[in-house]
Enzyme design. Structure first.
Site, PDB file in Angstrom:
ATOM      1  N   TYR A  15       0.595  -1.483   0.020  1.00  0.00           N
ATOM      2  CA  TYR A  15      -0.391  -0.509   0.129  1.00  0.00           C
ATOM      3  C   TYR A  15       1.260   1.129   0.475  1.00  0.00           C
ATOM      4  O   TYR A  15       0.359   2.542  -0.518  1.00  0.00           O
ATOM      5  CB  TYR A  15      -1.378  -0.079   0.672  1.00  0.00           C
ATOM      6  CG  TYR A  15      -1.908  -0.758   1.355  1.00  0.00           C
ATOM      7  CD1 TYR A  15      -2.632  -2.018   0.529  1.00  0.00           C
ATOM      8  CD2 TYR A  15      -3.791   0.259   1.654  1.00  0.00           C
ATOM      9  CE1 TYR A  15      -3.571  -2.531   0.468  1.00  0.00           C
ATOM     10  CE2 TYR A  15      -4.663  -1.059   1.115  1.00  0.00           C
ATOM     11  CZ  TYR A  15      -4.813  -2.086   0.850  1.00  0.00           C
ATOM     12  OH  TYR A  15      -5.775  -2.501   0.637  1.00  0.00           O
TER      13      TYR A  15
ATOM     14  N   LYS B 165       3.114 -15.331   1.697  1.00  0.00           N
ATOM     15  CA  LYS B 165       3.578 -15.683   0.716  1.00  0.00           C
ATOM     16  C   LYS B 165       5.174 -15.939   0.213  1.00  0.00           C
ATOM     17  O   LYS B 165       5.610 -15.732  -0.916  1.00  0.00           O
ATOM     18  CB  LYS B 165       3.061 -14.915  -0.687  1.00  0.00           C
ATOM     19  CG  LYS B 165       2.379 -16.091  -2.443  1.00  0.00           C
ATOM     20  CD  LYS B 165       1.678 -17.343  -2.293  1.00  0.00           C
ATOM     21  CE  LYS B 165       2.014 -17.115  -3.864  1.00  0.00           C
ATOM     22  NZ  LYS B 165       0.719 -18.527  -3.797  1.00  0.00           N
TER      23      LYS B 165
ATOM     24  N   ASP C 121      -3.277 -18.086  -0.068  1.00  0.00           N
ATOM     25  CA  ASP C 121      -3.588 -18.911  -0.974  1.00  0.00           C
ATOM     26  C   ASP C 121      -4.428 -19.940  -0.315  1.00  0.00           C
ATOM     27  O   ASP C 121      -5.932 -19.991   0.138  1.00  0.00           O
ATOM     28  CB  ASP C 121      -3.396 -18.955  -2.208  1.00  0.00           C
ATOM     29  CG  ASP C 121      -2.309 -20.318  -1.996  1.00  0.00           C
ATOM     30  OD1 ASP C 121      -1.089 -20.033  -0.844  1.00  0.00           O
ATOM     31  OD2 ASP C 121      -1.064 -20.776  -3.195  1.00  0.00           O
TER      32      ASP C 121
ATOM     33  N   ASP D 114      -6.455  -7.191   3.898  1.00  0.00           N
ATOM     34  CA  ASP D 114      -7.665  -6.427   3.372  1.00  0.00           C
ATOM     35  C   ASP D 114      -8.603  -7.599   2.543  1.00  0.00           C
ATOM     36  O   ASP D 114      -9.536  -7.845   2.885  1.00  0.00           O
ATOM     37  CB  ASP D 114      -7.081  -5.335   2.599  1.00  0.00           C
ATOM     38  CG  ASP D 114      -8.492  -4.905   2.180  1.00  0.00           C
ATOM     39  OD1 ASP D 114      -9.207  -4.291   2.504  1.00  0.00           O
ATOM     40  OD2 ASP D 114      -8.274  -4.733   0.495  1.00  0.00           O
TER      41      ASP D 114
ATOM     42  N   ASP E 158     -12.111  -9.239   4.840  1.00  0.00           N
ATOM     43  CA  ASP E 158     -13.737  -9.416   3.484  1.00  0.00           C
ATOM     44  C   ASP E 158     -14.201 -10.392   4.250  1.00  0.00           C
ATOM     45  O   ASP E 158     -14.973 -10.766   3.690  1.00  0.00           O
ATOM     46  CB  ASP E 158     -13.541  -9.039   2.143  1.00  0.00           C
ATOM     47  CG  ASP E 158     -14.029  -7.014   2.356  1.00  0.00           C
ATOM     48  OD1 ASP E 158     -13.378  -5.979   3.243  1.00  0.00           O
ATOM     49  OD2 ASP E 158     -13.754  -6.197   1.126  1.00  0.00           O
TER      50      ASP E 158
HETATM   51  C1  IPM Z   1     -10.624  -0.775   4.272  1.00  0.00           C
HETATM   52  C2  IPM Z   1     -10.720  -0.616   2.681  1.00  0.00           C
HETATM   53  C3  IPM Z   1      -9.022   0.353   1.932  1.00  0.00           C
HETATM   54  C4  IPM Z   1      -8.351  -0.354   2.641  1.00  0.00           C
HETATM   55  C5  IPM Z   1      -9.489   1.478   1.015  1.00  0.00           C
HETATM   56  C6  IPM Z   1     -10.739   1.892   1.263  1.00  0.00           C
HETATM   57  C7  IPM Z   1      -8.467   2.295   1.130  1.00  0.00           C
HETATM   58  O1  IPM Z   1     -10.783  -1.199   1.728  1.00  0.00           O
HETATM   59  O2  IPM Z   1     -10.301  -0.524   4.950  1.00  0.00           O
HETATM   60  O3  IPM Z   1     -10.682  -2.523   4.025  1.00  0.00           O
HETATM   61  O4  IPM Z   1      -7.939  -1.120   1.394  1.00  0.00           O
HETATM   62  O5  IPM Z   1      -7.255  -1.208   3.675  1.00  0.00           O
HETATM   63 MN    MN Z   2     -10.715  -3.525   2.383  1.00  0.00          MN
END
Ligand code: IPM
Ligand code: MN
Ligand code: NAD
Length: 358
Positions: free
Chosen positions: A143, A193, A225, A249, A253
């Protein structure tokens, strides 16, 4: 004397302002019950800030964050700003705050609520009892790595980024993850990884070295993975997961979807000095402005603030219990709704939760 906390409130874009309103309402009730005082100061961030000032993180906003005991953050981003260069986008505002406040660890707990077992895409037997914590490194990795950019080469555009971690960055987030595991089920999975990336080989080496100081915690290494796969195959086996910025990240999710809805997952970002609380989801442009967003991730983020910044674990527990009761009684925002449950909007679920705390 009443304890007083200065809180920077950054609602942002899309559903950000809608869910922030819910969290502030809950905090208002909690402050009366626990006899503490909040001084909320709102500031612009993301697309809202671009529209007003041209900058996704205006200087005043950053200053306010630094002068506050904690920051509450909604979400940023939306189609309107999607064609801006990476550096000028709403998301850049969020990334810059994380970096400026040195919020190197992002704690993302994912837990299966028994009332929501049916909302999970996984079989009941797999999801029941899931209780994991993703510790995502937040101020390094690909990032923020340099060089980065898009250049011209042989008449073609070439895009490039750099994944980079130095030993101290790995060490500080690993230590925190070990400490957290020590107070939970004493199992830490480090996700990398290392079979392909040098940066991950170093990650693995440093985490293994730190493990010597935490002999009571079981450490396992897993390739990302495989981790993505094991998370849907046997999510219960995970306790604390520590990983870099990008892998964290993605994996968080996934954890969000497993436990029912992204709208349920809160987070706390911490560093040496500052603390920042935000749901893991985004601005949900597809439902923004309709008043139907699930505010629970945002409310739980505020609850994490009560525990970590305000040192009121009992207030956090009370909010969690209120949410669990509301779910047990069948109340659901549309992201979680299924036949037989009661569909409510953002304001209604907030009021139901508040009534249980009052
Ligand atoms: C998160 C989001 C952010 C990230 C974006 C919006 C910059 O996806 O907080 O998970 O990738 O960290
Ligand atoms: Mn995110
Ligand atoms: P998203 O998390 O905004 O939405 C993904 C899906 O989940 C959508 O269908 C959305 O409606 C649903 N969802 C998310 N939160 C919800 C909630 N509280 N209640 C009900 N449903 C919810 O991800 P996206 O669509 O990939 O991104 C949209 C925008 O948000 C983009 O601009 C992205 O960059 C940004 N984003 C911001 C953050 C942040 O501010 N921390 C995080 C992720 C994405």
């Amino acid at each position: 004397m009443k304890k007083k906390f200065k809180i920077a409130v950054l609602p942002g874009d899309g559903i950000g302002p809608e869910i922030m309103q819910s969290a502030l309402k809950v905090l208002d009730v909690v402050s009366k019950k626990y006899d503490i005082e909040f001084e909320f100061k709102e500031a612009l961030v993301g697309g809202a800030a671009i529209d007003e000032t041209g900058d996704p993180l205006p200087e005043e906003t950053l200053k306010l964050c630094k002068e506050s005991d904690a920051v509450l953050f909604g979400a940023v981003g939306g189609e309107k700003w999607d064609n801006l260069p990476t550096d000028k986008r709403p998301e850049k505002g969020l990334l810059k705050i994380r970096k400026e406040l040195d919020l190197f660890a992002n704690l993302r707990p994912g837990k299966a609520y028994s009332a929501l077992i049916d909302s999970s895409p996984l079989k009941d037997s797999l999801i029941k009892g899931v209780d994991l914590l993703v510790v995502r490194e937040l101020t390094g990795g690909i990032y923020f790595g340099e060089p980065r950019g898009i250049k011209e080469e042989n008449g073609q555009k070439v895009g490039f980024n750099t994944m980079v971690y130095s030993e101290y960055e790995i060490e500080r987030v690993a230590r925190l993850a070990f400490d957290l595991a020590r107070n939970r089920r004493k199992k830490l999975t480090s996700v990398d990884k290392a079979n392909v990336l040098e940066v991950s080989a170093l990650w693995r080496e440093v985490v293994s070295r730190i493990a010597d100081d935490y002999k009571d915690v079981e450490l396992e290494h897993m390739y990302v993975d495989n981790a993505a796969m094991q998370l849907v195959r046997r999510p219960k086996d995970f306790d604390v997961i520590v990983t870099g910025n990008l892998f964290g990240d993605i994996i968080s999710d996934e954890a969000g979807a497993l436990t029912g809805s992204l709208g349920m997952l809160p987070s706390a970002s911490i560093g040496e000095k500052y603390a920042f609380y935000e749901p893991i989801h985004g601005s949900a442009p597809d439902i923004a402005g309709k008043g139907i967003a699930n505010p629970i991730a945002m409310i739980l983020s505020a609850a994490m603030m009560l525990e970590i910044t305000c040192k009121l674990p009992e207030a956090k527990k009370e909010i969690e219990n209120a949410i669990e009761e509301a779910l047990n009684e069948g109340y659901r925002t549309p992201d979680l709704w299924s036949p037989g449950t009661k569909k409510v909007n953002t304001e209604e679920i907030t009021n139901i939760i508040i009534e249980k705390i009052r």
